[in-house]
Design an enzyme around this catalytic site. Structure first.
Site, short mmCIF file in Angstrom:
data_model
loop_
_atom_site.label_atom_id
_atom_site.label_comp_id
_atom_site.label_asym_id
_atom_site.label_seq_id
_atom_site.Cartn_x
_atom_site.Cartn_y
_atom_site.Cartn_z
N ARG A 56 -7.74 -0.54 1.26
CA ARG A 56 -8.23 -1.79 0.70
C ARG A 56 -8.65 -1.63 -0.76
O ARG A 56 -8.68 -2.59 -1.52
CB ARG A 56 -9.37 -2.35 1.57
CG ARG A 56 -10.55 -1.44 1.71
CD ARG A 56 -11.42 -1.79 2.90
NE ARG A 56 -10.80 -1.42 4.17
CZ ARG A 56 -11.31 -1.69 5.38
NH1 ARG A 56 -12.46 -2.34 5.48
NH2 ARG A 56 -10.69 -1.32 6.47
N LYS A 67 -10.19 12.84 8.35
CA LYS A 67 -9.68 12.42 9.66
C LYS A 67 -9.63 13.61 10.62
O LYS A 67 -9.29 14.71 10.20
CB LYS A 67 -8.25 11.88 9.53
CG LYS A 67 -8.13 10.50 8.95
CD LYS A 67 -6.66 10.06 8.93
CE LYS A 67 -6.50 8.71 8.24
NZ LYS A 67 -7.07 7.58 8.98
N LYS A 86 0.86 -1.19 0.00
CA LYS A 86 0.00 0.00 0.00
C LYS A 86 0.89 1.24 0.00
O LYS A 86 1.77 1.37 0.85
CB LYS A 86 -0.90 0.02 1.24
CG LYS A 86 -1.68 1.33 1.45
CD LYS A 86 -2.61 1.31 2.67
CE LYS A 86 -3.26 2.67 2.91
NZ LYS A 86 -4.13 2.71 4.10
#
Ligand code: BES
Ligand code: ZN
Ligand code: ZN
Length: 497
Positions: free
Chosen positions: A351, A277, A265
């Site tokens: 993901r 965030k 990643k």
């Protein structure tokens, strides 16, 4: 990088500025060569022991200046012998290396025999001492411009071994130095700030490393990925001016053998996207590229170690930003594999970039795929900052990874992939959704999603979200990017059977 080499010869003849001697608390006496050496420096060590100036308690460091010609002697405490572990060795040697550097010493020589006990062999000692010196002294000064003249640095360290062990020891230390360099360069690249280390920068960096090491390198830009239909990776990068890239590095060390694929990643900065965030969670998110940075240097080390394997590194590079082009919750994406994905939370971007990279890696018909990712913060609750979860579909591969983990001292813990949690990613509108709205089983849900994008190929997923960044020094880890997984992967590949 501090270089470590091996030497042999009598202690009296050692040229380094400082000699490092270690003692167990419950075996605190001067035996054999040490006794002779001590008398040559006026029994300075015996006096320190007698006066209780030095007790060999764990991590104790005592510097002795035994006269003009003798230079400096550093006495290290190893604590009680039966409690001694390789982690303690790392703590003691890294700690002492830092203290010696801080006191202005330019070079030291470690007397290997003084560390030995029955639990560990020569190889473990040499490897761990080398890593402890090099990595424990690691720092990142590239962006400092002031007071550089006040920064103390250490040039060289040696390990003193017996003459008959010299050649073999030199080999072990040079291999450990390759390992250490891979970790150091990973830390450097992860440290490189996100305004510089954008996806194209990391891709060009990888290309440069590939060129120097005769590794094949292919870079896919956003147009090429568009043609291939990598809708997930592209969506993550859409909110950024710094367009995504996929990099494929191919090391050929064994003819036509099936390769092992490492997928990393590489989110160069993770704002969370539209699901932004909170500030406290956003700082340090330049480390969301840590896995890709690690894979680049593992590939480089494969060349330096001349491994008899075929290894492919796939880097999934994107920046997760917020703009009018950002992808959003409720979007439906079409992945490279054809599976459609409903977006729940744009902060679960890892993901998505991995999904396309994993499916893409199947084209190489690998014998194993290992993905490494700062995928979740979820494992902090269960495992803390010292161990990362590993999940997968193949017990044999998991066992290999476990044994590599034991050798590398990078702790992992095998988590299950229980199908009950498949429920969490069922979607009303698409084939799957990529997350759920709870925090329960966060690590497992991430891995269950990834599993949709591979086939029966043995696969393992290492979630380093909790270990990629250290809040404080510990052993050869220094505050900041750790390089976690690089040593594990190198042990895995070196000992692959
Ligand atoms: N990069 C983060 C994971 C992370 C968190 C790494 C803390 C290092 C430290 C990842 O992209 C993320 O934000 N994951 C979310 C997933 C959730 C939205 C399903 C998480 O773990 O909270
Ligand atoms: Zn995220
Ligand atoms: Zn992330």
């Amino acid at each position: 990088m501090v270089s470590v080499n091996v030497v042999s010869g009598r202690l009296e003849g050692i040229k380094e500025q400082c000699i490092v001697l270690a003692f167990f608390e419950d075996r605190l006496k001067l035996e054999g060569e040490l006794a002779g050496f001590d008398s040559s420096i006026g029994n300075a060590i015996a006096s320190a022991i007698k006066n209780k100036d030095f007790k060999a308690e764990e991590s104790e460091v005592k510097l002795l200046y035994a006269g003009k010609n003798a230079g400096c002697i550093a006495l290290l405490g190893l604590g009680k012998e039966e409690k001694f572990t390789l982690n303690k060795l790392a703590e003691v040697v890294s700690g002492a290396s830092k203290k010696l550097r801080a006191s202005g010493i330019k070079g030291f020589a470690v007397y290997l025999s003084s560390f030995k006990n029955k639990n560990y062999g020569q190889k473990e000692y040499l490897e761990k001492i080398t890593l402890s010196i090099v990595l424990g002294l690691y720092r990142f000064l590239k962006f400092k411009t002031e007071d550089l003249d006040k920064i103390k640095s250490l040039g060289n360290a040696s390990i003193i071994v017996n003459k008959i062990d010299l050649a073999q020891s030199a080999k072990i230390v040079s291999e450990a130095s390759i390992f250490a360099e891979a970790v150091e360069k990973t830390r450097d690249l992860v440290s490189t700030p996100p305004n510089i280390a954008v996806p194209s920068y990391v891709a060009d960096y990888a290309k440069e490393i590939a060129k120097k090491n005769s590794i094949k390198c292919t870079i896919l830009d956003e147009k090429q990925m568009g043609k291939l239909g990598m809708g997930c990776l592209l969506a993550v990068g859409m909110g950024s001016e710094n367009k995504p890239r996929m990099v494929i590095l191919e090391y050929n060390g064994n003819g036509n053998e099936k390769p092992i694929v490492l997928v990393g990643k590489g989110v160069t900065f993770d704002t969370g996207g539209v699901n932004v965030k909170p500030p406290a969670y956003m700082t340090t998110m330049k480390d969301d590229k840590a896995s890709a940075c690690g894979v680049i240097h593992v590939m480089e080390a494969c060349v330096k170690l001349k491994l008899n394997l075929n290894v492919i590194g796939v880097l999934a590079l994107a920046e997760n930003m917020i703009s009018g082009n950002s992808y959003r919750p409720d979007d439906v994406l079409k992945s490279y594999s054809g599976i459609t994905v409903e977006i729940i939370n744009t902060d679960a971007e890892g993901r998505l970039v991995l999904a396309d990279a994993l499916s893409y890696s199947l084209r190489y018909k690998p014998k194993a795929i290992i993905d490494i990712a700062t995928l979740t913060g979820a494992s902090i609750i269960a495992l803390g900052y010292f161990a990362s979860p590993v999940l997968g579909n193949n017990q044999e591969l998991i066992e290999k990874i476990k044994s590599a983990s034991e050798k590398s001292l990078e702790k992992i813990w095998h988590f299950p992939l229980w199908e009950e949690y498949e429920e969490n990613i069922k979607s009303d509108i698409a084939d799957v959704r990529h997350a759920h709205d709870g925090i329960d089983a966060g690590v497992m849900v991430g891995a269950i999603f990834l599993k949709h994008f591979i086939d029966e190929t043995p696969w393992a997923h290492l979630d380093i979200g909790n270990t990629a960044w250290a809040k404080q020094d510990r052993g050869w880890i220094v505050k900041g990017p750790t390089g976690f997984s690089v040593l594990l992967l190198l042990n895995l590949l070196r000992d692959w059977e």
